[in-house]
Write an enzyme that holds these catalytic residues in place. Structure first.
Site, PDB file in Angstrom:
ATOM      1  N   TRP A 168      82.252 -49.940 -42.658  1.00 17.27           N
ATOM      2  CA  TRP A 168      81.386 -50.970 -42.068  1.00 17.27           C
ATOM      3  C   TRP A 168      82.277 -52.171 -41.727  1.00 17.27           C
ATOM      4  CZ3 TRP A 168      78.817 -55.273 -45.087  1.00 17.27           C
ATOM      5  CH2 TRP A 168      77.860 -55.939 -44.317  1.00 17.27           C
ATOM      6  N   ASP A 227      79.236 -50.059 -52.593  1.00 23.56           N
ATOM      7  CA  ASP A 227      78.308 -50.691 -51.653  1.00 23.56           C
ATOM      8  C   ASP A 227      77.130 -49.735 -51.527  1.00 23.56           C
ATOM      9  OD1 ASP A 227      76.926 -51.808 -49.591  1.00 23.56           O
ATOM     10  OD2 ASP A 227      78.626 -52.004 -48.229  1.00 23.56           O
ATOM     11  N   LYS A 238      67.371 -52.293 -46.114  1.00 23.84           N
ATOM     12  CA  LYS A 238      66.894 -51.079 -45.438  1.00 23.84           C
ATOM     13  C   LYS A 238      65.774 -50.415 -46.225  1.00 23.84           C
ATOM     14  CE  LYS A 238      70.934 -51.936 -43.658  1.00 23.84           C
ATOM     15  NZ  LYS A 238      71.413 -52.292 -42.361  1.00 23.84           N
TER      16      LYS A 238
HETATM   17  C1  LMR Z   1      74.711 -52.193 -39.624  1.00 24.38           C
HETATM   18  O1  LMR Z   1      75.722 -51.651 -40.091  1.00 24.38           O
HETATM   19  O2  LMR Z   1      74.340 -52.040 -38.449  1.00 24.38           O
HETATM   20  C2  LMR Z   1      73.848 -53.027 -40.518  1.00 24.38           C
HETATM   21  O3  LMR Z   1      74.313 -52.951 -41.828  1.00 24.38           O
HETATM   22  C3  LMR Z   1      73.676 -54.419 -40.033  1.00 24.38           C
HETATM   23  C4  LMR Z   1      74.891 -55.257 -40.257  1.00 24.38           C
HETATM   24  O4  LMR Z   1      74.771 -56.287 -40.927  1.00 24.38           O
HETATM   25  O5  LMR Z   1      75.969 -54.925 -39.771  1.00 24.38           O
END
Ligand code: LMR
Length: 394
Positions: free
Chosen positions: A130, A211, A246
């Site tokens: 991420w 996470d 979520k």
């Molecule tokens: C995502 O990965 O799209 C979500 O977790 C929103 C974000 O904060 O990036």
């Protein structure tokens, strides 16, 4: 001349996920398909408020007598509910320090700043991960390094490279692990592989930092924390950033918790409170109270679990529909790997040019990495998306 401290700020690049999501929102083409940000969409492609949350809010409104601050560590019922959800009702004897946080990101930040007080070692994040993991840990002063995780060429988890990276990591480093539904790939280790990861972390004295942003979206509420419980049983001192964005749909309410499992509870919570106090003082009241209510009230809890089960089924069936539609539209490409993924995200095996063409020619929006949120699909648009992918692949 007046001294202007602001004349030396260059423009930093926008956040890639929020940027592409705002581009998608601004696109008025009727055929638009938005597969960008990780917000669950219904079969009608709408955002939603959980029924369990609405009921909790109604009760809260009826009984609310003040809007006082929560304590610095937040609403204890939320922390207790989160501990139960993550570690189980009869969790281990070891000490768990919990603090309410501003969503999953806030929990990661609290944990990063806590670690930064005493640790000078690198933080390892999966490659890919991420995008915000890099920001969170580098902002706290850490050197952020990658461990190889998912191979986009073969569209598979490269578990050997992952093990090798852990073996090479400097003793005392932090390893950020996705508890379930790896974001962005949707590819998770199986339980045996998690056991090996746990053993490696132990042998190398690495600090696991989970996470946990998608509990309930992979295999189920209990199944999605099997890795974390295994690590807890193996005796790790570790951190868990739990997000309720979520799985309770509380994105903008900013509700999460940081849980620290340690053999020595003493000072940890006082440090976390000091970090929180200096940054935002106390967490948001509304989200904390309604989330705690849903977790602790048996009636609302059962409505919530049904809602979450339904959402998980929609995520899984939509991903399968997409894989089937792609098999028909693109017979020379193998997208069958999509069926093995967990959660709302997965990669489409496309180049940056393909992704750009989908956006400009077909009004189909993906993140730049090729990640999609499958809940942006439904029965009406899935064939359009598969055919469009076929046309850009030609
Ligand atoms: C995502 O990965 O799209 C979500 O977790 C929103 C974000 O904060 O990036």
């Amino acid at each position: 001349m007046v001294f202007d401290p602001f004349d030396r700020y260059d423009i930093t690049p926008p956040d890639p996920i929020f940027f592409i999501s705002s581009q998608a929102a601004a696109d008025q083409r009727p055929e638009k398909v938005d597969l960008t940000i990780g917000i669950y969409k219904t079969a009608e492609l709408k955002s939603m408020v959980f029924k369990s949350i609405r009921e909790a809010e109604k009760k809260l409104l009826e009984n609310e007598t003040n809007k006082d601050y929560l304590s610095i560590s937040g609403h204890q019922a939320l922390i207790d509910g989160s501990i139960d959800l993550v570690f189980g009702k009869d969790h281990c004897e070891r000490a768990i320090c919990g603090i309410q946080a501003l969503g999953g990101t806030g929990a990661l930040c609290l944990g990063a700043n806590l670690l930064a007080e005493t640790l000078k070692m690198p933080v390892y994040v999966s490659k890919p991960t991420w995008v915000n993991h890099h920001n969170v840990f580098s902002s706290a002063g850490f050197m952020v390094k990658d461990y190889f995780y998912y191979d986009q060429k073969t569209q598979s988890l490269n578990i050997d490279a992952f093990f090798e990276a852990l073996n090479r990591a400097e003793k005392g480093s932090v390893v950020v692990l996705h508890g379930c539904c790896h974001n962005p790939s949707g590819a998770d280790p199986d339980l045996e592989q998690w056991k090996e990861i746990s053993d490696l972390c132990k042998a190398r004295q690495l600090i696991p930092f989970f996470d946990l942003a998608y509990q309930g979206f992979g295999q189920g509420l209990e199944q999605d924390v099997r890795a974390i419980r295994l690590f807890a049983k193996d005796g790790h001192s570790m951190l868990v950033a739990q997000s309720f964005s979520k799985n309770l749909g509380l994105y903008g309410e900013r509700v999460g918790t940081l849980l620290v499992l340690t053999s020595e509870k003493s000072g940890v919570i006082s440090h976390l409170k000091a970090i929180a106090r200096a940054s935002y003082s106390n967490p948001p009241r509304h989200g904390g109270l309604i989330a705690a209510h849903v977790l602790s009230d048996p009636h609302l809890r059962s409505i919530w679990e049904d809602e979450l089960n339904y959402m998980r089924q929609r995520v899984n069936s939509t991903r399968e529909h997409l894989a089937d539609a792609l098999a028909k539209s693109c017979p020379n490409h193998d997208f069958s790997y999509l069926k093995e993924r967990n959660g709302m995200f997965c990669y489409l095996d496309l180049t940056k040019d393909h992704i750009e063409s989908l956006k400009t020619e077909k009004a189909i929006y993906l993140t730049q990495s090729g990640r999609i949120n499958v809940t942006g699909l439904n029965e009406q648009n899935v064939v359009y998306v598969a055919d469009s992918i076929a046309s850009v692949l030609e």
